[in-house]
Design an enzyme around this catalytic site. Sequence first.
Site, PDB file in Angstrom:
ATOM      1  N   ASP A   1       0.848  -1.194   0.000  1.00  0.00           N
ATOM      2  CA  ASP A   1       0.000   0.000   0.000  1.00  0.00           C
ATOM      3  C   ASP A   1       0.887   1.247   0.000  1.00  0.00           C
ATOM      4  O   ASP A   1       2.085   1.190   0.285  1.00  0.00           O
ATOM      5  CB  ASP A   1      -0.902  -0.012   1.229  1.00  0.00           C
ATOM      6  CG  ASP A   1      -2.181   0.788   1.056  1.00  0.00           C
ATOM      7  OD1 ASP A   1      -2.259   1.578   0.089  1.00  0.00           O
ATOM      8  OD2 ASP A   1      -3.102   0.638   1.877  1.00  0.00           O
TER       9      ASP A   1
ATOM     10  N   ASP B   1     -10.890   1.892  -1.968  1.00  0.00           N
ATOM     11  CA  ASP B   1     -11.243   1.545  -0.595  1.00  0.00           C
ATOM     12  C   ASP B   1     -12.755   1.532  -0.389  1.00  0.00           C
ATOM     13  O   ASP B   1     -13.222   1.143   0.691  1.00  0.00           O
ATOM     14  CB  ASP B   1     -10.619   2.546   0.379  1.00  0.00           C
ATOM     15  CG  ASP B   1      -9.108   2.385   0.498  1.00  0.00           C
ATOM     16  OD1 ASP B   1      -8.593   1.316   0.121  1.00  0.00           O
ATOM     17  OD2 ASP B   1      -8.440   3.331   0.948  1.00  0.00           O
TER      18      ASP B   1
END
Length: 687
Positions: free
Chosen positions: A443, A506
């Site tokens: 990430d 997300d």
Amino acid sequence: MTRWALRTATTSYQVRLAPDGAWAELAYWGPAVEETLVPGPLEYAGPTPYSTAADVAACEYAPFGVRHFAQLDLIAEREGGVRGTLWRHSGDDLADKDGTTELRLRFADASQRLTATLCYRVSRDHDVVERWAEITNEADTPLRLERSRSAAFTMPTPGGARLHYLHGRWAQEFQTGQVELRHGRFTLENRLGVTGLAHSPWLAVQPLDEPDGPTWSTALAWSGSWAIDADADSAEGVTRVSLGRLPVEAAIELAPGETFTSPPACGLYSPDGLAGAARAWHAYQRGLRRDVTLPVVYNSWFATEFRVRADEQIQLARKAAAIGVETFVVDDGWFVGRDDDRGGLGDWEPDPAKFPGGFDRFVAQVRELGLGFGLWVEPEGVSPRSRLYAEHPDWVYQVPGRPMTTIRNQYVLNLGRADAAAWAHAALDRLLSRYDISYLKWDMNRPMTERGAGADLDGRHVANYYAILEALRRDHPGVVVEGCAAGGGRADLATVARCDVLWPSDNTGPLDRLVVQHGFLQAFAPHLMSSWVTDDPGFFATSPRSRDFRYVTAMAGVLGIGADISAWDQERLDEAARWISLYRSVRDVVQLGEVHRHGDPRGPFYAVEYARDDTVVLLSWRTGHARGSATHVSRPPRVRPRGVDPAARYRRRDDDSRHSGAALAAAGLAPLPDDTTDASVVILDRV
């Protein structure tokens, strides 16, 4: 006139030299032809009043000096010397090996002491033309590159162009947009140091008068700051798209003898509109993938967030294994100092307080359940409270004497430093070597700020990011790597070539996510699209949808489960097991099949079709309001599959009915026959 003809799977790309060898220009780009002297729509004749010949030509790469007034791809200046480049063709090489052709056109400016090689690569396996430039400083003084694009592509657009692009923000990535451009410039750019959430380095161009006809599409294989400029001139009848890196902090400086190599700019032509262009991109990206099975993942974030405890994670893993999940991933919160988002980043060691029996034993327990094991990491993130920052404060981006900006309570590791990059690689390699890890989610949750001064900071950071990924995949070939950056903030062709799957957003709300996935599939293949079933309502379109809707949405790419399954009763667990089993039975078709999208998820009905070998999978959603009353006539929406063979017969798995391919293609089928169902999966097998 010297001319080169490059052949892809179904198209031709032909380049020629200007009469005096001052530039290369595009002569033809379209359906495959055998002739190498095709008069194409880019031909021009007559005077060029108030301009120069190069300014109206379909220049493949245009330096200031050859062109003066129109769109430029290179601006070079030598301190105390010549600004601008006036080069001539100095040689070329054409090589073909195993179906791949490479062309290298060399140009030189004796006065500026600069040489440039324009590079082309095509393959008979797909329709993408890869292009890049190599600029070399031949003098004994530095050379500054104020602009150094990768390539430019010229498209015939008489009457103007319709440009299609992808835009967005956090939790709302890959939104589709379009603009009509008859005159002037349309620019997409990103200055964040990563690919970005606001725009994708992708663009498609169509003539305004042919919305479903010839389509050209371009994309940049770069994970740092970038720019795309599209210049349209309906009077001239062309649109020119220039793509490349965007030096943000300073111009790129070449030392004597040094060569700058631009990232690849990729382009393709399709006669079948945006849908055909999407399928061409998918075919190209399938050629970049490794031969690995992308597992059904369970990720523990929504269940525990930062509250990671070994016993709770094992309970989740047991339930995940029972429903058919194949890999269990512990997300953020597993390492020392990470009880919230204010600490721990950079200290990539398992927290012994959270794993009192030892992390080795914890991983072994997960593996004993028949599951693969994965971890979330953010190698470029540094917490101010971390041990890493205390020991190496100079390793984060900063301007001495000025305040440092925190975003998400963190700094950014200067991966361009050799010592910091070596540390990051060693930390990850140590995790993958010591523990039985088969899945790694990389990430990156914030953009760059306060990068300060230095030679090509963006380029060095990105180069080391690539080098670390390449080394990890080389040394740990069994580890699946997922790319993520606050959602879809690092989706580009370069990351695609180094990661196995991407996290598009997300936002896992069902309606929101379906829109994100629709745009993602315009530029990226389904095997790259990780998607989870959660209980999250979403951020924007939050009207309730069934659990079936959520499963079918997540099945559209690489299925994962992200909900808190510890709160699910047995009925919900059994339901999940059925959906996972169904997905696994058609996984190869969904991930690797030819994609056809039907409609738009912002309308009342939407479907995505996947066709591979002898199977067609049709996923459908009722995205609008229900009919609302049993007193009115209602005809269910029908889909005409495009991936069926009209000469074949097919069996529907759900009801065992038989249909001819011709009938399916002509009359279609109704995947949602009534209001009680808002999503469905129809599987057709050739018999």
